[in-house]
Scaffold this motif. Structure first.
Motif, short mmCIF file in Angstrom:
data_model
loop_
_atom_site.label_atom_id
_atom_site.label_comp_id
_atom_site.label_asym_id
_atom_site.label_seq_id
_atom_site.Cartn_x
_atom_site.Cartn_y
_atom_site.Cartn_z
N SER A 280 0.82 -1.21 0.00
CA SER A 280 0.00 0.00 0.00
C SER A 280 0.85 1.26 0.00
N ALA A 281 2.17 1.11 -0.12
CA ALA A 281 3.04 2.28 -0.11
C ALA A 281 2.78 3.14 -1.33
N ALA A 282 3.10 4.43 -1.20
CA ALA A 282 2.74 5.39 -2.25
C ALA A 282 3.65 5.28 -3.46
N GLU A 283 4.93 4.98 -3.27
CA GLU A 283 5.89 4.97 -4.36
C GLU A 283 6.27 3.53 -4.73
N PRO A 284 6.48 3.26 -6.03
CA PRO A 284 6.86 1.90 -6.45
C PRO A 284 8.09 1.36 -5.72
N ILE A 285 9.09 2.21 -5.47
CA ILE A 285 10.28 1.70 -4.81
C ILE A 285 9.98 1.27 -3.38
N ASP A 286 9.07 1.97 -2.71
CA ASP A 286 8.68 1.57 -1.36
C ASP A 286 7.87 0.27 -1.40
N GLU A 287 7.01 0.16 -2.41
CA GLU A 287 6.27 -1.09 -2.60
C GLU A 287 7.24 -2.25 -2.80
N ALA A 288 8.23 -2.03 -3.67
CA ALA A 288 9.20 -3.09 -3.97
C ALA A 288 9.97 -3.49 -2.72
N ARG A 289 10.38 -2.52 -1.93
CA ARG A 289 11.12 -2.83 -0.70
C ARG A 289 10.28 -3.69 0.24
N ASP A 290 9.00 -3.33 0.36
CA ASP A 290 8.11 -4.07 1.25
C ASP A 290 7.92 -5.51 0.75
N VAL B 205 17.14 -9.92 3.20
CA VAL B 205 17.92 -8.93 2.45
C VAL B 205 18.32 -7.81 3.41
N PRO B 206 19.60 -7.48 3.49
CA PRO B 206 20.03 -6.44 4.43
C PRO B 206 19.54 -5.05 4.01
N ASP B 207 19.42 -4.16 4.98
CA ASP B 207 18.97 -2.79 4.70
C ASP B 207 19.92 -2.06 3.75
N SER B 208 21.19 -2.42 3.79
CA SER B 208 22.15 -1.77 2.89
C SER B 208 21.79 -1.99 1.43
N VAL B 209 21.12 -3.10 1.14
CA VAL B 209 20.65 -3.37 -0.23
C VAL B 209 19.29 -2.71 -0.45
N LEU B 210 18.39 -2.87 0.50
CA LEU B 210 17.04 -2.31 0.35
C LEU B 210 17.05 -0.79 0.25
N ASN B 211 18.07 -0.16 0.77
CA ASN B 211 18.13 1.31 0.75
C ASN B 211 18.78 1.87 -0.52
N LYS B 212 19.09 1.00 -1.48
CA LYS B 212 19.61 1.49 -2.76
C LYS B 212 18.56 2.41 -3.38
N PRO B 213 18.98 3.40 -4.18
CA PRO B 213 18.05 4.44 -4.63
C PRO B 213 17.04 4.01 -5.71
N THR B 214 17.30 2.91 -6.43
CA THR B 214 16.36 2.47 -7.47
C THR B 214 16.07 0.99 -7.32
N THR C 64 17.60 -4.97 -7.18
CA THR C 64 17.52 -6.33 -7.74
C THR C 64 18.87 -6.82 -8.23
N ARG C 65 19.77 -5.91 -8.58
CA ARG C 65 21.11 -6.34 -9.00
C ARG C 65 21.87 -7.01 -7.86
N HIS C 66 21.45 -6.76 -6.63
CA HIS C 66 22.10 -7.37 -5.47
C HIS C 66 21.36 -8.62 -4.99
N LEU C 67 20.31 -8.99 -5.72
CA LEU C 67 19.59 -10.23 -5.41
C LEU C 67 20.09 -11.33 -6.35
N ASP C 68 19.37 -12.43 -6.45
CA ASP C 68 19.82 -13.50 -7.34
C ASP C 68 19.58 -13.10 -8.79
N PRO C 69 20.18 -13.81 -9.76
CA PRO C 69 20.08 -13.38 -11.17
C PRO C 69 18.67 -13.41 -11.75
N TYR C 70 17.74 -14.09 -11.08
CA TYR C 70 16.40 -14.27 -11.64
C TYR C 70 15.39 -13.27 -11.09
#
Length: 461
Positions: free
Chosen positions: A25-35, A45-54, A59-65
């Motif tokens: 229900s977050a307002a911005e897509p990036i906040d939705e994605a983080r949730d 997933v550590p906050d250091s990854v979730l706090n990336k700006p885009t 997703t580049r720090h997650l698995d290849p799929y």
């Protein structure tokens, strides 16, 4: 797992009823994605990854799929699963330098341009693909029909580099291919686990009624929908469990197959290779474990993870790895693959399987020494060790079957009391492999019936 099951029901509504909905229900897509990533990604997933700006950087720090897709990219992705798309006609996977070509489709712009399996596309229209996803490459390649796209690609086996401009076309692939091979062996190939896979396989089985054995080809099949894998597993005899799934809680949950009204009848072989991935491995692991078929080929790719699609409020989509799958008994697939029961050389899978199926139909026949490097115009002479009564001799008493193909029509003629000549009505294929079978349908001069047939392996020059 309850969260995952709840989400999957939403996913089905989004995919198949095209109702746009989101879980966050977050307002911005990036906040939705983080949730979404916090709740559903298969690992913490550590906050250091979730706090990336885009989202792409996350997703580049997650698995290849796990990939972020625009609405257009998502549409192209689902079209590819359903085997219809605009492009150059290639199957792709990620590569450190760009995207590697897993398969080139017959009759496509890529095939006409001489692009080969194993080539690596490094640049499209001046845009480097290093570090980019397959979905990004697909978005560059797809675009509109009859427009041009310039590729730079490398051929690792030779070290060569090429730049070519191709014209995009509508590529419509036949998802299920089938034919009756020589000796009445049914052959069914599945190119993708699409929504209509079960319907098309069912139709193929019914059209190949009377098959003495079956070959189900999953080579180069990169996967598709999980529900399609459950349906496909339901075609195999004695197979009731489809796979075991583990989400981020790592608790195992076993899912059943979706039973089908028609089935393959034993014996069944499944063909796999290094590019059989995801849903192909899900089915192969399950069927192998429950002895519903014998696997032929090479070790499969090793993608034992499941992705779910999360629509975001701006109509973009997050493809996220939400679980890993195992065989029903818990044998790992991810980064391991599925080992075949019968290992073959690359490209020999169908030939070996077909031969074994044929030999199984003539149990008790005597194997004679193989004939190697025979001329393509070869005439075969068969000499018995006693005088025979050749009255009523017919061509149906002898079969010459090309492995992986059809029966070759022959003429059969008696030469003398002990000898017959078998003449193929067409030249053999150069380097082709065949099985010559003589059935015990004749009688000796003393009216004794032949008790044992014979067969011989033949390889043309």
């Amino acid at each position: 797992m309850q969260h995952l099951k709840k989400y999957l029901s939403v996913l089905l509504v989004f995919l198949f009823v095209t109702q746009t909905t989101t879980l966050a229900s977050a307002a911005e897509p990036i906040d939705e994605a983080r949730d979404i990533i916090r709740k559903y990604y298969v690992e913490d997933v550590p906050d250091s990854v979730l706090n990336k700006p885009t989202i792409k950087e996350i997703t580049r720090h997650l698995d290849p799929y796990s990939v972020y897709m625009t609405a257009e990219e998502f549409n192209e992705f689902t079209n590819a699963i359903e085997n219809q798309f605009v492009g150059i006609g290639v199957m792709l996977e990620e590569d450190p330098k760009g995207v590697k070509i897993l398969a080139v489709y017959p009759g496509s712009p890529a095939e006409r341009a001489g692009i080969q399996t194993g080539d690596v596309i490094t640049n499209i229209n001046g845009q480097s693909l290093a570090g980019e996803s397959v979905q990004t490459a697909i978005s560059y390649l797809s675009r509109e029909e009859k427009t041009s796209v310039t590729l730079t690609y490398e051929r690792p086996v030779t070290g060569q580099s090429f730049t070519q401009t191709l014209v995009r076309e509508v590529i419509q692939l036949q998802n299920v291919e089938y034919e009756m091979l020589g000796g009445n062996i049914g052959y069914v190939r599945l190119n993708s686990f699409s929504l209509d896979s079960a319907k098309d396989i069912s139709a193929a089985i019914q059209k190949l009624k009377g098959a003495k054995g079956w070959i189900f080809d999953l080579r180069d099949n990169g996967g598709g929908y999980v529900s399609a894998a459950q349906e496909v597993a339901g075609f195999f005899p004695n197979v009731t469990k489809a796979f075991q799934l583990r989400d981020k809680t790592n608790k195992p949950h076993v899912f059943n197959v979706i039973p089908q009204s028609v089935k393959f009848t034993a014996p069944v072989h499944i063909l796999v290779n290094a590019y059989s991935a995801s849903a192909s491995e899900m089915v192969s692991a399950s069927v192998k474990e429950q002895k519903g078929a014998v696997l032929y080929g090479q070790n499969s790719f090793g993608k034992g993870s499941m992705q779910s699609f999360f629509p975001l409020s701006d109509e973009s989509v997050l493809k996220l790895t939400t679980a890993k799958f195992f065989s029903p008994k818990g044998v790992p697939v991810h980064e391991v693959g599925v080992a075949p029961n019968v290992k073959t050389a690359e490209g020999e899978e169908l030939l070996v399987s077909h031969r074994d199926q044929l030999v199984a139909t003539i149990r008790g026949y005597k194997k004679l020494p193989a004939l190697q490097n025979v001329p393509v115009t070869k005439t075969f002479t068969i000499k018995m060790n006693m005088k025979m009564n050749w009255t009523g001799i017919t061509a149906s008493d002898v079969q010459l079957i090309q492995l992986g193909g059809k029966e070759v029509p022959v003429d059969v003629k008696a030469i003398d009391e002990k000898t017959i000549k078998v003449t193929p009505k067409q030249n053999l294929q150069s380097k082709g492999k065949y099985l010559l079978i003589v059935h015990p349908k004749w009688k000796a001069e003393n009216s004794r019936q032949m008790k044992q047939g014979i067969y011989v392996d033949v390889t043309a020059m």
